[in-house]
Design a protein around this motif. Structure first.
Motif, PDB file in Angstrom:
ATOM      1  N   LYS A   1       0.818  -1.210   0.000  1.00 28.16           N
ATOM      2  CA  LYS A   1       0.000   0.000   0.000  1.00 28.16           C
ATOM      3  C   LYS A   1       0.859   1.270   0.000  1.00 28.16           C
ATOM      4  O   LYS A   1       0.427   2.313  -0.473  1.00 28.16           O
ATOM      5  CB  LYS A   1      -0.939   0.006   1.206  1.00 28.16           C
ATOM      6  CG  LYS A   1      -1.983  -1.101   1.180  1.00 28.16           C
ATOM      7  CD  LYS A   1      -2.906  -1.002   2.372  1.00 28.16           C
ATOM      8  CE  LYS A   1      -3.971  -2.106   2.340  1.00 28.16           C
ATOM      9  NZ  LYS A   1      -4.877  -2.023   3.504  1.00 28.16           N
ATOM     10  N   THR A   2       2.054   1.166   0.545  1.00 28.66           N
ATOM     11  CA  THR A   2       2.967   2.305   0.597  1.00 28.66           C
ATOM     12  C   THR A   2       4.111   2.032  -0.357  1.00 28.66           C
ATOM     13  O   THR A   2       5.087   1.373   0.002  1.00 28.66           O
ATOM     14  CB  THR A   2       3.509   2.529   2.018  1.00 28.66           C
ATOM     15  OG1 THR A   2       2.412   2.598   2.936  1.00 28.66           O
ATOM     16  CG2 THR A   2       4.319   3.816   2.097  1.00 28.66           C
ATOM     17  N   ILE A   3       3.983   2.500  -1.605  1.00 29.47           N
ATOM     18  CA  ILE A   3       4.956   2.145  -2.633  1.00 29.47           C
ATOM     19  C   ILE A   3       5.614   3.402  -3.209  1.00 29.47           C
ATOM     20  O   ILE A   3       4.998   4.443  -3.354  1.00 29.47           O
ATOM     21  CB  ILE A   3       4.313   1.311  -3.760  1.00 29.47           C
ATOM     22  CG1 ILE A   3       3.057   1.981  -4.308  1.00 29.47           C
ATOM     23  CG2 ILE A   3       3.983  -0.088  -3.251  1.00 29.47           C
ATOM     24  CD1 ILE A   3       2.400   1.220  -5.443  1.00 29.47           C
ATOM     25  N   GLY A   4       6.873   3.263  -3.534  1.00 34.11           N
ATOM     26  CA  GLY A   4       7.657   4.366  -4.080  1.00 34.11           C
ATOM     27  C   GLY A   4       9.125   3.975  -4.034  1.00 34.11           C
ATOM     28  O   GLY A   4       9.460   2.820  -3.774  1.00 34.11           O
ATOM     29  N   PRO A   5      10.035   4.889  -4.292  1.00 27.15           N
ATOM     30  CA  PRO A   5       9.844   6.329  -4.502  1.00 27.15           C
ATOM     31  C   PRO A   5       9.559   6.729  -5.958  1.00 27.15           C
ATOM     32  O   PRO A   5       9.146   7.855  -6.209  1.00 27.15           O
ATOM     33  CB  PRO A   5      11.188   6.921  -4.055  1.00 27.15           C
ATOM     34  CG  PRO A   5      12.179   5.858  -4.412  1.00 27.15           C
ATOM     35  CD  PRO A   5      11.467   4.552  -4.139  1.00 27.15           C
ATOM     36  N   PHE A   6       9.790   5.820  -6.940  1.00 24.94           N
ATOM     37  CA  PHE A   6       9.478   6.156  -8.331  1.00 24.94           C
ATOM     38  C   PHE A   6       7.964   6.189  -8.530  1.00 24.94           C
ATOM     39  O   PHE A   6       7.227   5.403  -7.923  1.00 24.94           O
ATOM     40  CB  PHE A   6      10.107   5.134  -9.276  1.00 24.94           C
ATOM     41  CG  PHE A   6      11.605   5.237  -9.372  1.00 24.94           C
ATOM     42  CD1 PHE A   6      12.198   6.218 -10.151  1.00 24.94           C
ATOM     43  CD2 PHE A   6      12.420   4.355  -8.680  1.00 24.94           C
ATOM     44  CE1 PHE A   6      13.586   6.313 -10.240  1.00 24.94           C
ATOM     45  CE2 PHE A   6      13.807   4.440  -8.756  1.00 24.94           C
ATOM     46  CZ  PHE A   6      14.386   5.422  -9.539  1.00 24.94           C
ATOM     47  N   TRP A   7       7.511   7.092  -9.398  1.00 22.72           N
ATOM     48  CA  TRP A   7       6.069   7.216  -9.603  1.00 22.72           C
ATOM     49  C   TRP A   7       5.759   7.709 -11.017  1.00 22.72           C
ATOM     50  O   TRP A   7       6.625   8.221 -11.707  1.00 22.72           O
ATOM     51  CB  TRP A   7       5.433   8.143  -8.576  1.00 22.72           C
ATOM     52  CG  TRP A   7       5.978   9.547  -8.539  1.00 22.72           C
ATOM     53  CD1 TRP A   7       7.169   9.958  -8.026  1.00 22.72           C
ATOM     54  CD2 TRP A   7       5.333  10.734  -9.029  1.00 22.72           C
ATOM     55  NE1 TRP A   7       7.321  11.313  -8.167  1.00 22.72           N
ATOM     56  CE2 TRP A   7       6.216  11.818  -8.769  1.00 22.72           C
ATOM     57  CE3 TRP A   7       4.112  10.982  -9.655  1.00 22.72           C
ATOM     58  CZ2 TRP A   7       5.902  13.137  -9.122  1.00 22.72           C
ATOM     59  CZ3 TRP A   7       3.791  12.281 -10.004  1.00 22.72           C
ATOM     60  CH2 TRP A   7       4.675  13.346  -9.729  1.00 22.72           C
ATOM     61  N   CYS A   8       4.530   7.465 -11.455  1.00 20.63           N
ATOM     62  CA  CYS A   8       3.968   7.894 -12.737  1.00 20.63           C
ATOM     63  C   CYS A   8       4.600   7.159 -13.914  1.00 20.63           C
ATOM     64  O   CYS A   8       5.589   7.609 -14.504  1.00 20.63           O
ATOM     65  CB  CYS A   8       4.117   9.402 -12.925  1.00 20.63           C
ATOM     66  SG  CYS A   8       3.107  10.043 -14.289  1.00 20.63           S
ATOM     67  N   ALA A   9       4.008   6.020 -14.272  1.00 19.03           N
ATOM     68  CA  ALA A   9       4.446   5.251 -15.441  1.00 19.03           C
ATOM     69  C   ALA A   9       3.510   5.543 -16.609  1.00 19.03           C
ATOM     70  O   ALA A   9       2.421   6.099 -16.437  1.00 19.03           O
ATOM     71  CB  ALA A   9       4.444   3.762 -15.122  1.00 19.03           C
ATOM     72  N   SER A  10       3.941   5.164 -17.804  1.00 21.57           N
ATOM     73  CA  SER A  10       3.083   5.356 -18.976  1.00 21.57           C
ATOM     74  C   SER A  10       1.905   4.394 -18.912  1.00 21.57           C
ATOM     75  O   SER A  10       1.934   3.390 -18.189  1.00 21.57           O
ATOM     76  CB  SER A  10       3.889   5.119 -20.253  1.00 21.57           C
ATOM     77  OG  SER A  10       4.257   3.753 -20.358  1.00 21.57           O
ATOM     78  N   GLU A  11       0.879   4.675 -19.691  1.00 25.23           N
ATOM     79  CA  GLU A  11      -0.331   3.856 -19.663  1.00 25.23           C
ATOM     80  C   GLU A  11      -0.057   2.413 -20.064  1.00 25.23           C
ATOM     81  O   GLU A  11      -0.695   1.490 -19.570  1.00 25.23           O
ATOM     82  CB  GLU A  11      -1.394   4.455 -20.589  1.00 25.23           C
ATOM     83  CG  GLU A  11      -1.918   5.808 -20.130  1.00 25.23           C
ATOM     84  CD  GLU A  11      -2.968   6.358 -21.058  1.00 25.23           C
ATOM     85  OE1 GLU A  11      -3.280   5.671 -22.057  1.00 25.23           O
ATOM     86  OE2 GLU A  11      -3.496   7.455 -20.807  1.00 25.23           O
ATOM     87  N   GLY A  12       0.901   2.197 -20.943  1.00 27.60           N
ATOM     88  CA  GLY A  12       1.165   0.849 -21.420  1.00 27.60           C
ATOM     89  C   GLY A  12       2.067   0.027 -20.528  1.00 27.60           C
ATOM     90  O   GLY A  12       2.306  -1.156 -20.800  1.00 27.60           O
ATOM     91  N   ALA A  13       2.579   0.629 -19.461  1.00 18.21           N
ATOM     92  CA  ALA A  13       3.488  -0.096 -18.566  1.00 18.21           C
ATOM     93  C   ALA A  13       2.701  -0.780 -17.463  1.00 18.21           C
ATOM     94  O   ALA A  13       1.952  -0.144 -16.727  1.00 18.21           O
ATOM     95  CB  ALA A  13       4.504   0.867 -17.964  1.00 18.21           C
TER      96      ALA A  13
END
Length: 293
Positions: free
Chosen positions: A140-152
């Motif tokens: 539930k607590t995931i990161g630190p990378f964020w915002c992938a493309s729709e196809g990923a």
């Protein structure tokens, strides 16, 4: 001097060099009146060009300043957390651990067949997803990378920015921005996709830069600022044997030169700025030498 606008290439293989949002390289000696510019069709061809330029300068014993416009590192304790998560020895500096990890795991130009043009596709989202899986405390607590493309299809990459500072499973606190990002008013190196995102460029760029820094023909004469040099800014702060200096740039801190393609105008402006600083240094050295004679 070599200044490169690095790009993941919007549209992948369908969007190649010579346009906006693609790779642009400005290069030339400090004696030149203007930079030469080129837009390689892929990251592979861009690195090949850079290597050929460096090979010539090193063989002639001339110094070279090589700059890319992606983040060379991440906020404090990200590297230490990755060391702990992967069981790597802390004998290596954290930034080296990050560079090595990305070099080992990131695959660029995926699906390229022999004799064909590089695909400009990479597994950057999968690599970021794997790192997040290692560093996230729970599902539930995931990161630190964020915002992938729709196809990923990434289980561990949230689309929205994680809570900051991010608490890793290893007990480290990782913020979203470096001091460099705050000073330059840049985006977070953890944001992978979307307007003004720099995360994907950094993942693909660092993986390539590690190989370039450690190329057998260049390793002995190369250094990365400031990781291997300290923060010194005076003319004689580099050892005499260092011929290739790597440094991160953020072109938006300067106004681009007039150009129908903004990216090209930006790297031309960065090259011109460095050339003028270099010329000023040598002019001052000549004046001081004359005063002493």
């Amino acid at each position: 001097m070599i200044f490169t606008s690095w790009s993941i290439g919007r549209g992948g293989a369908r969007r190649r060099g010579g346009r906006a949002d693609t790779i642009w390289i400005a290069f030339g000696p400090r004696t030149a009146d203007a930079a030469s510019t080129v837009s390689p069709p892929s990251r592979t061809e861009a690195i090949q060009l850079v290597e050929s330029i460096l090979d010539k300068t090193v063989k002639s014993k001339q110094p070279a300043l090589l700059c890319f416009d992606f983040a060379y590192g991440y906020p404090v304790d990200f590297g230490v957390a990755l060391q702990a998560a992967t069981g790597k020895s802390d004998r290596d500096l954290p930034w080296i651990t990050v560079w090595q990890y990305l070099s080992e795991h990131l695959k660029d130009d995926e699906g390229t067949t022999r004799g064909a043009k590089p695909s400009n596709r990479s597994n950057r989202f999968e690599v970021a997803d794997r790192i997040n899986a290692l560093l996230s405390p729970d599902s539930k607590t995931i990161g630190p990378f964020w915002c992938a493309s729709e196809g990923a299809a990434c289980q561990y990459i949230p689309q929205k920015r994680p809570p900051e500072p991010f608490q890793t499973a290893q007990g480290y606190v990782v913020r979203g921005l470096r001091l460099t990002d705050k000073r330059a008013r840049s985006g977070s190196p953890f944001r992978l996709f979307g307007t003004a995102s720099v995360g994907s460029q950094s993942l693909t760029g660092i993986a390539r830069l590690y190989l370039l820094r450690n190329d057998p023909n260049l390793a002995g004469v190369s250094a990365v600022w400031p990781f291997e040099t300290g923060w010194a800014a005076k003319a004689k702060w580099l050892p005499a044997h260092i011929l290739v200096l790597h440094a991160e740039i953020y072109p938006s801190v300067l106004d681009p030169l007039p150009d129908e393609i903004k990216d090209r105008g930006q790297v031309r402006a960065m090259w011109q700025w460095a050339r003028e600083r270099d010329r000023d240094k040598f002019a001052l050295a000549r004046i001081l030498s004359a005063d002493r004679s």
